[in-house]
Motif scaffolding. Structure first.
Motif, PDB file in Angstrom:
ATOM      1  N   VAL A  81     -28.074 -12.953 -18.902  1.00 19.72           N
ATOM      2  CA  VAL A  81     -28.153 -12.815 -20.356  1.00 19.72           C
ATOM      3  C   VAL A  81     -26.799 -13.162 -20.982  1.00 19.72           C
ATOM      4  O   VAL A  81     -25.789 -12.547 -20.647  1.00 19.72           O
ATOM      5  N   VAL A  82     -26.793 -14.143 -21.874  1.00 19.66           N
ATOM      6  CA  VAL A  82     -25.552 -14.517 -22.558  1.00 19.66           C
ATOM      7  C   VAL A  82     -25.503 -14.006 -23.995  1.00 19.66           C
ATOM      8  O   VAL A  82     -24.481 -14.084 -24.657  1.00 19.66           O
ATOM      9  N   GLY A  83     -26.634 -13.476 -24.489  1.00 18.19           N
ATOM     10  CA  GLY A  83     -26.656 -12.943 -25.842  1.00 18.19           C
ATOM     11  C   GLY A  83     -27.993 -12.318 -26.170  1.00 18.19           C
ATOM     12  O   GLY A  83     -28.991 -12.538 -25.480  1.00 18.19           O
ATOM     13  N   VAL A  84     -27.991 -11.505 -27.229  1.00 16.28           N
ATOM     14  CA  VAL A  84     -29.227 -10.895 -27.729  1.00 16.28           C
ATOM     15  C   VAL A  84     -29.377 -11.282 -29.191  1.00 16.28           C
ATOM     16  O   VAL A  84     -28.408 -11.279 -29.952  1.00 16.28           O
ATOM     17  N   ILE A  85     -30.599 -11.611 -29.602  1.00 13.17           N
ATOM     18  CA  ILE A  85     -30.859 -12.198 -30.911  1.00 13.17           C
ATOM     19  C   ILE A  85     -31.802 -11.328 -31.720  1.00 13.17           C
ATOM     20  O   ILE A  85     -32.699 -10.691 -31.166  1.00 13.17           O
TER      21      ILE A  85
ATOM     22  N   ILE B 199     -28.952 -13.541 -36.089  1.00 10.29           N
ATOM     23  CA  ILE B 199     -27.645 -13.202 -35.536  1.00 10.29           C
ATOM     24  C   ILE B 199     -27.753 -12.980 -34.033  1.00 10.29           C
ATOM     25  O   ILE B 199     -28.743 -12.433 -33.549  1.00 10.29           O
ATOM     26  N   VAL B 200     -26.745 -13.442 -33.299  1.00 10.99           N
ATOM     27  CA  VAL B 200     -26.677 -13.285 -31.850  1.00 10.99           C
ATOM     28  C   VAL B 200     -25.383 -12.567 -31.503  1.00 10.99           C
ATOM     29  O   VAL B 200     -24.299 -12.974 -31.935  1.00 10.99           O
TER      30      VAL B 200
ATOM     31  N   HIS C 197     -29.755 -17.189 -20.630  1.00  9.24           N
ATOM     32  CA  HIS C 197     -30.784 -17.035 -21.642  1.00  9.24           C
ATOM     33  C   HIS C 197     -30.434 -15.914 -22.621  1.00  9.24           C
ATOM     34  O   HIS C 197     -29.531 -15.108 -22.389  1.00  9.24           O
ATOM     35  N   LEU C 198     -31.184 -15.908 -23.720  1.00 10.41           N
ATOM     36  CA  LEU C 198     -31.092 -14.863 -24.727  1.00 10.41           C
ATOM     37  C   LEU C 198     -32.240 -13.886 -24.546  1.00 10.41           C
ATOM     38  O   LEU C 198     -33.262 -14.220 -23.948  1.00 10.41           O
TER      39      LEU C 198
ATOM     40  N   LYS D  10     -39.597 -18.350 -24.236  1.00  7.57           N
ATOM     41  CA  LYS D  10     -39.177 -19.655 -23.744  1.00  7.57           C
ATOM     42  C   LYS D  10     -38.327 -19.447 -22.483  1.00  7.57           C
ATOM     43  O   LYS D  10     -37.888 -18.322 -22.223  1.00  7.57           O
ATOM     44  N   PRO D  11     -38.069 -20.510 -21.731  1.00  3.28           N
ATOM     45  CA  PRO D  11     -37.226 -20.331 -20.538  1.00  3.28           C
ATOM     46  C   PRO D  11     -35.860 -19.756 -20.878  1.00  3.28           C
ATOM     47  O   PRO D  11     -35.262 -19.044 -20.070  1.00  3.28           O
ATOM     48  N   TRP D  12     -35.363 -20.053 -22.069  1.00  2.00           N
ATOM     49  CA  TRP D  12     -34.040 -19.592 -22.466  1.00  2.00           C
ATOM     50  C   TRP D  12     -34.076 -18.395 -23.412  1.00  2.00           C
ATOM     51  O   TRP D  12     -33.023 -17.848 -23.771  1.00  2.00           O
ATOM     52  N   LEU D  13     -35.266 -17.981 -23.840  1.00  2.00           N
ATOM     53  CA  LEU D  13     -35.410 -16.836 -24.734  1.00  2.00           C
ATOM     54  C   LEU D  13     -36.497 -15.924 -24.184  1.00  2.00           C
ATOM     55  O   LEU D  13     -37.686 -16.231 -24.264  1.00  2.00           O
TER      56      LEU D  13
END
Length: 210
Positions: A9-13, A43-44, A87-88, A97-100
């Protein structure tokens, strides 16, 4: 990873609403689902409650999923500027999504329920981060009496100042447990100056759960 054992996890949105006075043009589109006029802000945050990305231009009636689909952060991931194993995390208002990664809507006992628990605990960072931002800059808590385009600039300025506070370890007005009181768990900023980019902020740059 340290929060709840959720890897990659690189961020939360999330989205949050900033209340505004009724604008003189296109008034109806600024009325959100809670029936007040607002700017909907995407915002992330990262794990240190630092803002990685912010989009603060959309009228309150805009859904979070639409803001995401037209944002630069989607392009970053889908054009593979970000590694595939990063991913987020977002709530169920976003498409998976693969990244979310979003939560299972009806999780079964075992891995799916464990996934949802780790997801919820990790994603709480964005709720607390929004709460910190609004408590630190109380203008975002009340009704901002400016035109929408100026409100967007105020929001971006507050986000930049929030990150400066984090970098310089300026004390928070309340504890890190504070959450976004709006409860918006359901979406472009411009290019930043080189000095702000050096602080690590990016403003709108160009297997799934079942």
């Amino acid at each position: 990873m340290d929060i709840a054992g959720f890897p990659g996890v690189v961020g939360v949105i999330d989205g949050t609403h900033v209340r505004i006075i009724a604008p003189s043009e296109d008034e109806a589109v600024f009325v959100n689902r809670k029936n007040f006029h607002s700017i909907n802000v995407q915002i992330v945050f990262n794990a240190a409650w630092k803002i990685l990305d912010i989009v603060a231009k959309w009228p309150g009636s805009t859904h979070d999923a639409r803001m995401l689909s037209e944002s630069g952060i989607r392009q970053l991931f889908e054009r593979r500027y970000v590694p595939a194993n990063c991913h987020l995390l977002g709530d169920s208002g976003y498409p998976c999504k693969p990244w979310l990664l979003t939560p299972y809507l009806q999780p079964r006992q075992g891995p799916q329920l464990n996934y949802n628990r780790a997801h919820k605990t990790t994603r709480a960072v964005v709720e607390r981060g929004i709460g910190q931002l609004k408590r630190h800059f109380h203008v975002l808590h009340g009704e901002v009496r400016l035109r929408p385009e100026k409100v967007s600039k105020v929001i971006i300025a507050c986000a930049i100042l929030h990150n400066i506070c984090k970098v310089r370890q300026i004390a928070e007005p309340l504890e890190d447990g504070d959450e976004d009181e709006d409860g918006d768990n359901d979406e472009d900023g411009g290019m930043l100056t080189e000095q702000v980019l050096r602080m690590g902020m990016v403003f709108d740059p160009p297997g799934y759960p079942e």
